[in-house]
Design an enzyme around this catalytic site. Structure first.
Site, PDB file in Angstrom:
ATOM      1  N   ARG A 191       5.061 -12.776   9.840  1.00 25.32           N
ATOM      2  CA  ARG A 191       5.747 -11.539   9.485  1.00 25.32           C
ATOM      3  C   ARG A 191       7.098 -11.486  10.196  1.00 25.32           C
ATOM      4  O   ARG A 191       7.317 -12.174  11.191  1.00 25.32           O
ATOM      5  CB  ARG A 191       4.891 -10.324   9.820  1.00 25.32           C
ATOM      6  CG  ARG A 191       4.615 -10.157  11.314  1.00 25.32           C
ATOM      7  CD  ARG A 191       3.534  -9.114  11.581  1.00 25.32           C
ATOM      8  NE  ARG A 191       3.982  -7.781  11.260  1.00 25.32           N
ATOM      9  CZ  ARG A 191       3.408  -7.005  10.339  1.00 25.32           C
ATOM     10  NH1 ARG A 191       2.381  -7.437   9.645  1.00 25.32           N
ATOM     11  NH2 ARG A 191       3.852  -5.791  10.111  1.00 25.32           N
ATOM     12  N   LYS A 233       4.218   0.651   9.570  1.00 27.97           N
ATOM     13  CA  LYS A 233       4.273   1.924   8.855  1.00 27.97           C
ATOM     14  C   LYS A 233       3.698   3.059   9.687  1.00 27.97           C
ATOM     15  O   LYS A 233       4.197   4.168   9.649  1.00 27.97           O
ATOM     16  CB  LYS A 233       3.529   1.801   7.521  1.00 27.97           C
ATOM     17  CG  LYS A 233       4.467   1.293   6.425  1.00 27.97           C
ATOM     18  CD  LYS A 233       3.822   1.388   5.072  1.00 27.97           C
ATOM     19  CE  LYS A 233       2.987   0.165   4.810  1.00 27.97           C
ATOM     20  NZ  LYS A 233       2.422   0.100   3.474  1.00 27.97           N
ATOM     21  N   GLU A 272       0.876  -1.171   0.000  1.00 24.65           N
ATOM     22  CA  GLU A 272       0.000   0.000   0.000  1.00 24.65           C
ATOM     23  C   GLU A 272       0.916   1.224   0.000  1.00 24.65           C
ATOM     24  O   GLU A 272       1.795   1.332   0.863  1.00 24.65           O
ATOM     25  CB  GLU A 272      -0.890   0.004   1.246  1.00 24.65           C
ATOM     26  CG  GLU A 272      -1.826   1.191   1.231  1.00 24.65           C
ATOM     27  CD  GLU A 272      -2.788   1.249   2.421  1.00 24.65           C
ATOM     28  OE1 GLU A 272      -2.750   0.340   3.263  1.00 24.65           O
ATOM     29  OE2 GLU A 272      -3.545   2.231   2.481  1.00 24.65           O
TER      30      GLU A 272
HETATM   31  P1  ATP Z   1       2.522  -2.185   8.183  1.00 25.22           P
HETATM   32  O1  ATP Z   1       1.962  -3.209   9.111  1.00 25.22           O
HETATM   33  O2  ATP Z   1       3.931  -1.823   8.407  1.00 25.22           O
HETATM   34  O3  ATP Z   1       1.661  -0.976   8.025  1.00 25.22           O
HETATM   35  P2  ATP Z   1       1.380  -3.369   5.903  1.00 25.22           P
HETATM   36  O4  ATP Z   1       1.210  -4.812   6.037  1.00 25.22           O
HETATM   37  O5  ATP Z   1       0.180  -2.557   6.066  1.00 25.22           O
HETATM   38  O6  ATP Z   1       2.582  -2.903   6.797  1.00 25.22           O
HETATM   39  P3  ATP Z   1       1.580  -3.345   3.096  1.00 25.22           P
HETATM   40  O7  ATP Z   1       2.076  -2.269   2.220  1.00 25.22           O
HETATM   41  O8  ATP Z   1       0.152  -3.694   3.037  1.00 25.22           O
HETATM   42  O9  ATP Z   1       2.030  -2.958   4.537  1.00 25.22           O
HETATM   43  O10 ATP Z   1       2.466  -4.642   2.922  1.00 25.22           O
HETATM   44  C1  ATP Z   1       2.769  -5.194   1.678  1.00 25.22           C
HETATM   45  C2  ATP Z   1       3.108  -6.637   1.868  1.00 25.22           C
HETATM   46  O11 ATP Z   1       4.200  -6.773   2.747  1.00 25.22           O
HETATM   47  C3  ATP Z   1       1.942  -7.395   2.478  1.00 25.22           C
HETATM   48  O12 ATP Z   1       1.795  -8.615   1.776  1.00 25.22           O
HETATM   49  C4  ATP Z   1       2.363  -7.626   3.886  1.00 25.22           C
HETATM   50  O13 ATP Z   1       1.815  -8.801   4.402  1.00 25.22           O
HETATM   51  C5  ATP Z   1       3.885  -7.695   3.768  1.00 25.22           C
HETATM   52  N1  ATP Z   1       4.511  -7.292   5.024  1.00 25.22           N
HETATM   53  C6  ATP Z   1       4.305  -6.158   5.709  1.00 25.22           C
HETATM   54  N2  ATP Z   1       5.014  -6.159   6.856  1.00 25.22           N
HETATM   55  C7  ATP Z   1       5.690  -7.329   6.889  1.00 25.22           C
HETATM   56  C8  ATP Z   1       6.597  -7.934   7.819  1.00 25.22           C
HETATM   57  N3  ATP Z   1       6.947  -7.323   8.953  1.00 25.22           N
HETATM   58  N4  ATP Z   1       7.101  -9.139   7.513  1.00 25.22           N
HETATM   59  C9  ATP Z   1       6.760  -9.773   6.374  1.00 25.22           C
HETATM   60  N5  ATP Z   1       5.919  -9.264   5.464  1.00 25.22           N
HETATM   61  C10 ATP Z   1       5.378  -8.052   5.710  1.00 25.22           C
HETATM   62 MG    MG Z   2      -1.405  -3.980   4.615  1.00 25.49          MG
END
Ligand code: ATP
Ligand code: MG
Length: 574
Positions: free
Chosen positions: A271, A281, A45
């Site tokens: 994760r 984020k 995102e």
């Molecule tokens: P955050 O929790 O930091 O806001 P998010 O999951 O909302 O992160 P996205 O941009 O939606 O951020 O993430 C893109 C991809 O990266 C998704 O498939 C998510 O599952 C993966 N991802 C995000 N954080 C992690 C992590 N700590 N370890 C592994 N994969 C991750």
């Molecule tokens: Mg997300």
């Protein structure tokens, strides 16, 4: 395909990654002939910069595609214009490329599918499987029920498809303010899984979208956009983190109830959590926006931009991701493990240089005034092809304050009155005298040298145990050096509902001025601009920082040679 036993070298990031449960599923599906080829996607995102957690997902998705001869899409999950920005879209692409992956022509956006998604929402309405709800967000929350109590039906749940269609089209036309209505799937308000209690599919957001501008007043939720985007792109394995496990039934319900062109499957993995930092984020944005760090590329941050600026090579990061593996169990990886992986990689590839961080003047009284000896210094003892360079040696040198002690204990092998030490690549010297200031601090050390010890060995083979690094005072480059430590003092900042800001480590950045570097470092290019990360002998790995200039260079430490922190932590535990 290889198995785990073939990747014995922990610093290796080439070839296939070791097998994990996701790779087992993918290979099983290929062997069973379920798919002609594997198609994965990385779906960020664009509401912030990527962090090292995302690197795990990137390496998994792009890695599996590479290993199976399939392809991986980069798809922006741009469904919330209130939080998303073009600069994030650009930064994310730069970061994925830097990490070493290429999506080729497969760059997509959920917003590419807004028209199709709208039609599919209308399809659900037509089937009696979605309705427009006028309840306030609060009323919806209250009627959703709890983990133990079922929810209650919305008073708007039984609208006719005709009425729903008309209202949904009016939502699209922008007839209602933000939050006035939503489109919900009509599933089951008593479902044990709360995600199936009539989840929201569309909400009204009047905000310009980075790509579609003012075309839309309604935007699909993640749940509605994600699986359908996967289906449109022919994704075979939709890999996400464990928090989406409970969303999987909804993912499958939508795929089953819509005329989508393919039926992707969702799989969840743990994760990455890293000690002494935050990987969210939302929390990272707060650190940036409230000025706790200097920007998204602050080298204290676990963002890919921050790691890049700090001099972390993408190969080292990939080796780390490979070492931690992929599992279904949530855990916290110690930051020391990342540092160890980086060291392991850098030890193999980094050029050696000399720099003095806390200088003390050493005068070699027996050295002829004005004479300079250009000594051969090996660039990398781990790499024969790296060659050597010339380093100037003269009568006045800088050495580390740490490398001199006036009253030294017996096992101190560095410089102390009467003791002989080796100046790296240079000569054997013996300390003869010191000069002190009015307060009794040593401000200058005097020594004699053995002119027959050029290269560092005595002709008579006498044993000299200590070797110290140095920089010629006449030729040295003055620099600022920044030492980076972990951003938070606690292992899991914010654990148990605490404010992570209370745990910020005030010593995460230590700025040293008046450092001296060998002349070869004068116009080094920052790693973030494609330059090198080098080893300052005995001190760690460093790269030039973009804050510096050839006239006043700034260097930053990527990682030290050993983890003083791990030692301290181990001591504390024992
Ligand atoms: P955050 O929790 O930091 O806001 P998010 O999951 O909302 O992160 P996205 O941009 O939606 O951020 O993430 C893109 C991809 O990266 C998704 O498939 C998510 O599952 C993966 N991802 C995000 N954080 C992690 C992590 N700590 N370890 C592994 N994969 C991750
Ligand atoms: Mg997300």
């Amino acid at each position: 395909m290889t198995d785990a036993s073939t990747t014995a070298d922990p610093a290796d990031d080439t070839g296939d990654a070791p097998r994990d449960f996701i790779r087992d599923i993918v290979h099983g599906d290929l062997e069973a002939g379920k798919h002609a080829g594997v198609v994965t996607r990385f779906p960020p995102e664009p509401n912030g910069y990527l962090h090292i957690g995302h690197a795990k997902s990137i390496c998994l998705n792009f890695g599996i595609a590479e290993e199976t001869g399939g392809r991986c899409h980069l798809r922006f999950d741009d469904t919330n214009p209130a939080k998303e920005e073009q600069r994030y879209i650009d930064a994310i692409q730069e970061d994925v490329r830097w990490l070493g992956f290429d999506w080729g022509e497969h760059l997509f956006h959920a917003s590419d599918y807004f028209e199709q998604l709208f039609q599919w929402a209308e399809h659900l309405i037509g089937q009696g499987l979605a309705y427009v709800d006028d309840q306030s967000a609060e009323a919806m929350r209250e009627s959703r029920g709890t983990l133990t109590a079922p929810g209650t039906n919305s008073p708007f749940r039984d609208r006719t498809p005709e009425e729903n269609l008309e209202l949904f089209q009016a939502m699209r036309a922008g007839d209602f303010p933000d939050g006035a209505r939503v489109l919900r799937a009509k599933i089951d308000m008593a479902a044990p899984n709360i995600n199936l209690r009539d989840p929201v599919l569309y909400r009204i957001i009047h905000a310009p979208h980075p790509r579609t501008g003012d075309a839309w007043s309604i935007y699909p939720t993640y749940d509605f956009a994600h699986g359908q985007s996967d289906a449109l792109e022919g994704i075979t394995h939709s890999l996400c983190t464990l928090e989406f496990e409970d969303h999987r039934p909804l993912y499958e319900w939508l795929i089953e109830n819509l005329p989508v062109p393919s039926a992707p499957k969702q799989y969840e993995f743990a994760r990455l959590n890293l000690s002494h930092t935050v990987l969210s984020k939302r929390k990272l944005i707060q650190l940036v926006e409230d000025g706790h760090v200097t920007g998204w590329d602050d080298p204290r941050l676990p963002t890919l931009a921050g790691l890049r600026r700090r001099g972390v090579p993408p190969e080292g990061l990939r080796a780390f991701i490979r070492q931690i593996g992929v599992s279904k169990v949530d855990s916290v990886v110690d930051l020391a493990m990342l540092n160890a992986a980086l060291r392991e990689h850098l030890n193999r590839v980094a050029s050696r240089r000399m720099g003095v961080l806390r200088p003390l003047k050493l005068v070699i009284d027996t050295w002829p005034e004005g004479e300079v000896d250009w000594l051969d210094a090996i660039n990398n003892p781990q790499d024969d092809t790296a060659g050597s360079r010339k380093v100037p040696f003269g009568r006045e040198l800088w050495i580390e304050q740490d490398d001199f002690m006036e009253d030294a204990p017996r096992k101190y092998f560095r410089l102390t009155p009467g003791q002989e030490v080796r100046l790296r690549y240079g000569y054997l010297v013996t300390c003869t005298d010191v000069v002190k200031d009015a307060d009794g601090n040593v401000i200058e050390v005097h020594a004699t040298h053995d002119p027959d010890s050029r290269g560092g060995n005595a002709p008579d083979g006498r044993k000299v145990r200590g070797t110290i690094h140095w920089v010629s005072a006449e030729h040295g480059v003055a620099a600022e050096v920044r030492l980076i430590d972990h951003l938070f003092t606690s292992e899991q900042p914010g654990a148990g509902g605490a404010d992570p800001l209370d745990d910020l480590n005030p010593a995460a950045l230590e700025v040293l001025t008046g450092c001296w570097l060998e002349p070869a470092l004068a116009d080094a290019t920052p790693a973030a601009s494609g330059g090198e990360t080098v080893q300052f002998e005995r001190l760690g790995y460093f790269t030039a920082d973009p804050d510096g200039s050839p006239a006043s260079p700034v260097f930053i430490r990527t990682v030290g040679l050993r983890d003083t922190w791990a030692k301290v932590a181990a001591k504390g535990a024992s």
